[in-house]
Write an enzyme that holds these catalytic residues in place. Sequence first.
Site, PDB file in Angstrom:
ATOM      1  N   CYS A 116     -46.350  38.594  48.944  1.00  0.00           N
ATOM      2  CA  CYS A 116     -45.345  37.578  49.228  1.00  0.00           C
ATOM      3  C   CYS A 116     -46.022  36.215  49.309  1.00  0.00           C
ATOM      4  O   CYS A 116     -47.235  36.115  49.242  1.00  0.00           O
ATOM      5  CB  CYS A 116     -44.679  37.862  50.564  1.00  0.00           C
ATOM      6  SG  CYS A 116     -44.028  39.526  50.694  1.00  0.00           S
TER       7      CYS A 116
ATOM      8  N   TYR B 293     -55.526  38.014  39.170  1.00  0.00           N
ATOM      9  CA  TYR B 293     -54.173  38.095  38.630  1.00  0.00           C
ATOM     10  C   TYR B 293     -53.123  37.278  39.390  1.00  0.00           C
ATOM     11  O   TYR B 293     -52.345  36.550  38.787  1.00  0.00           O
ATOM     12  CB  TYR B 293     -53.732  39.563  38.588  1.00  0.00           C
ATOM     13  CG  TYR B 293     -52.276  39.758  38.218  1.00  0.00           C
ATOM     14  CD1 TYR B 293     -51.863  39.658  36.890  1.00  0.00           C
ATOM     15  CD2 TYR B 293     -51.312  40.003  39.184  1.00  0.00           C
ATOM     16  CE1 TYR B 293     -50.529  39.815  36.549  1.00  0.00           C
ATOM     17  CE2 TYR B 293     -49.972  40.165  38.841  1.00  0.00           C
ATOM     18  CZ  TYR B 293     -49.582  40.069  37.527  1.00  0.00           C
ATOM     19  OH  TYR B 293     -48.269  40.213  37.192  1.00  0.00           O
TER      20      TYR B 293
ATOM     21  N   ASN C 116     -47.400  37.279  55.186  1.00  0.00           N
ATOM     22  CA  ASN C 116     -47.700  37.896  53.894  1.00  0.00           C
ATOM     23  C   ASN C 116     -48.785  38.941  54.115  1.00  0.00           C
ATOM     24  O   ASN C 116     -49.786  38.662  54.770  1.00  0.00           O
ATOM     25  CB  ASN C 116     -48.200  36.807  52.932  1.00  0.00           C
ATOM     26  CG  ASN C 116     -48.786  37.362  51.661  1.00  0.00           C
ATOM     27  OD1 ASN C 116     -48.367  38.417  51.190  1.00  0.00           O
ATOM     28  ND2 ASN C 116     -49.751  36.674  51.096  1.00  0.00           N
ATOM     29  N   GLY C 117     -48.583  40.149  53.572  1.00  0.00           N
ATOM     30  CA  GLY C 117     -49.602  41.200  53.694  1.00  0.00           C
ATOM     31  C   GLY C 117     -49.017  42.445  54.337  1.00  0.00           C
ATOM     32  O   GLY C 117     -47.988  42.385  55.009  1.00  0.00           O
TER      33      GLY C 117
ATOM     34  N   CYS D 287     -62.835  42.004  48.962  1.00  0.00           N
ATOM     35  CA  CYS D 287     -62.399  43.396  48.924  1.00  0.00           C
ATOM     36  C   CYS D 287     -62.314  43.838  47.450  1.00  0.00           C
ATOM     37  O   CYS D 287     -61.735  43.129  46.618  1.00  0.00           O
ATOM     38  CB  CYS D 287     -61.018  43.510  49.570  1.00  0.00           C
ATOM     39  SG  CYS D 287     -60.265  45.143  49.384  1.00  0.00           S
TER      40      CYS D 287
ATOM     41  N   CYS E 131     -59.536  48.642  45.509  1.00  0.00           N
ATOM     42  CA  CYS E 131     -58.763  49.320  44.454  1.00  0.00           C
ATOM     43  C   CYS E 131     -59.663  49.687  43.269  1.00  0.00           C
ATOM     44  O   CYS E 131     -59.260  50.439  42.385  1.00  0.00           O
ATOM     45  CB  CYS E 131     -57.576  48.467  44.006  1.00  0.00           C
ATOM     46  SG  CYS E 131     -58.008  46.783  43.617  1.00  0.00           S
TER      47      CYS E 131
ATOM     48  N   SER F 174     -50.989  35.468  32.709  1.00  0.00           N
ATOM     49  CA  SER F 174     -52.042  35.636  33.706  1.00  0.00           C
ATOM     50  C   SER F 174     -53.439  35.748  33.100  1.00  0.00           C
ATOM     51  O   SER F 174     -54.422  35.499  33.781  1.00  0.00           O
ATOM     52  CB  SER F 174     -51.751  36.859  34.582  1.00  0.00           C
ATOM     53  OG  SER F 174     -51.486  37.972  33.770  1.00  0.00           O
TER      54      SER F 174
ATOM     55  N   GLY G 139     -43.386  36.507  44.598  1.00  0.00           N
ATOM     56  CA  GLY G 139     -42.297  37.404  44.970  1.00  0.00           C
ATOM     57  C   GLY G 139     -40.968  36.823  44.572  1.00  0.00           C
ATOM     58  O   GLY G 139     -40.717  35.637  44.789  1.00  0.00           O
TER      59      GLY G 139
HETATM   60  S1  SF4 Z   1     -57.418  46.967  47.451  1.00  0.00           S
HETATM   61 FE1  SF4 Z   1     -57.487  45.641  45.616  1.00  0.00          FE
HETATM   62  S2  SF4 Z   1     -55.490  44.637  45.567  1.00  0.00           S
HETATM   63 FE2  SF4 Z   1     -55.750  45.486  47.618  1.00  0.00          FE
HETATM   64  S3  SF4 Z   1     -56.629  43.848  48.876  1.00  0.00           S
HETATM   65 FE3  SF4 Z   1     -58.358  45.025  48.072  1.00  0.00          FE
HETATM   66  S4  SF4 Z   1     -58.889  43.993  46.136  1.00  0.00           S
HETATM   67 FE4  SF4 Z   1     -56.855  43.303  46.726  1.00  0.00          FE
END
Ligand code: SF4
Length: 477
Positions: free
Chosen positions: A2, A253, A101-102, A452, A455, A297, A28
């Site tokens: 969001c 992205y 957001n989150g 992070c 994924c 993108s 969003g």
């Molecule tokens: S898991 Fe991937 S999409 Fe989710 S916060 Fe971490 S880097 Fe971003």
Amino acid sequence: MCGIFGVCGYEEAALSCIHGLYYLQHRGEKQWGICTTSAGEYDRFNLIKKMGKVEASEYDILKLKGNIAIGHVRYPTAGPADLDNAQPHIVLDPPLMYCANGDIVNYTDIRNNLEKKGVYFSSRNDGELEAKYLAYLIQRGKSPVDAIVQLMNDIEGAFSAILVYKGRMYAFRDKMGIRPIVYGMRKRNSHTSWIVSSESCGLDVIKAKFVGEIKPAEIIVFSPNSEPKTYDVSKKIRKPVRHCSHCVFECIYFARPESNIFNLSVYRFRKLLGSYLAKQITGCRQENSIVGSVPDSSNVAALGFHQESGIPLEFMLIRHHSTGRTFIASKDEREEKARLKYNPVRAVIRDKDVYVVDDSIVRGTTSRKIVRMLKNAGAKTVNLCISSPPIRFPCFYGIDTPTKAELIASSERLYDERKIQEFVEADHLEYLTLENLKNVIRDCGQNPEDFCFACMDGKYPTRLPAYKKSGCKGHCQ
Ligand code: SF4
């Protein structure tokens, strides 16, 4: 995922907030909302929530009086796509308004605890849980800053948030800084107002000056007609973290390319992605080749690929703009949208070795449609170049990656890159390596340890409840 926007200290706060939300629309487009109040009448709120994209009438703007406004654009990841789950949320006792957001990962535990204490919920939305938790703590005598510190300590996961309480606007985020949040100021007729936005592009559109990021474990309090007050609460965090965990996928992205988030330029980041990707593909065929993006993108990554490789850049796919973003559509919509969204330019594609740059492969079905589209338009070969490593694990922090079973590169599917290449029917498939993604972060002056990649590598920055580990994406228990 969001977008949030807040304005403090400006008489037409709602109008500025609507303009800011227009520029966060890419984050969003299922619901949106605005809530306003005045510093002098802080227990009176004016709230509108609507389905679809941001579109306000003159009547809406007349209704939204006040010199403080917060707004939200929503793309649902947990909780249904209805107006109860739309934000901002208001609580009447004590009177506050809130948007965030989150996604948080211990939603169920916190909600069960609050329900046992008599707190009532009208949605399954993380933002409502956070708003009600803050209200509960303030009602029991905590100051807003102490209540926010407790929220940071007790809630695990991602939240970048704005709280308005007693004529003051509080901006803060989770202790790992997963989702972006920045702030700025605007001077008009010797009057200063303060703006908070998910991305810096929201500040640009209302001519506010970018001031900086709101840091993890920091709370900034804005009041009309005075300087903001910053609270560093890092010493009060029970389990401090050594590093941030900024979502790298925002840079790949989600964010707009003109934005600055996580102290880096998204445009520069994406250009470097393309450049490293081109370096990975040794022996790119120059003659008879073209490179292009899957718009919009991957436009900037394709430019970086072109500048590094010397292969001519062409607009080989033309996007139909009214179809919206494919990633934030539902599964059924996504299939249909991919077909309607792009039209190939046969005159530049015919008989060429085509290097097509895209930001990610999620299920693989959209990529296969694009490869087929280019081949049907006469491409001699189609080389699919992906400016991120394979997406192997679901996200629990607010990005709607599908479950493990649906992700084409997931460990459950056992698809290696050769098998994915076969599935998408490309002549060659190249993913950016995780090491090169980290090199891009280094080249942007940041430390990869502050990001992070869960994924991609499955190393989640928070503990995950058992039902999340088994793949559930929502608040299902
Ligand atoms: S898991 Fe991937 S999409 Fe989710 S916060 Fe971490 S880097 Fe971003």
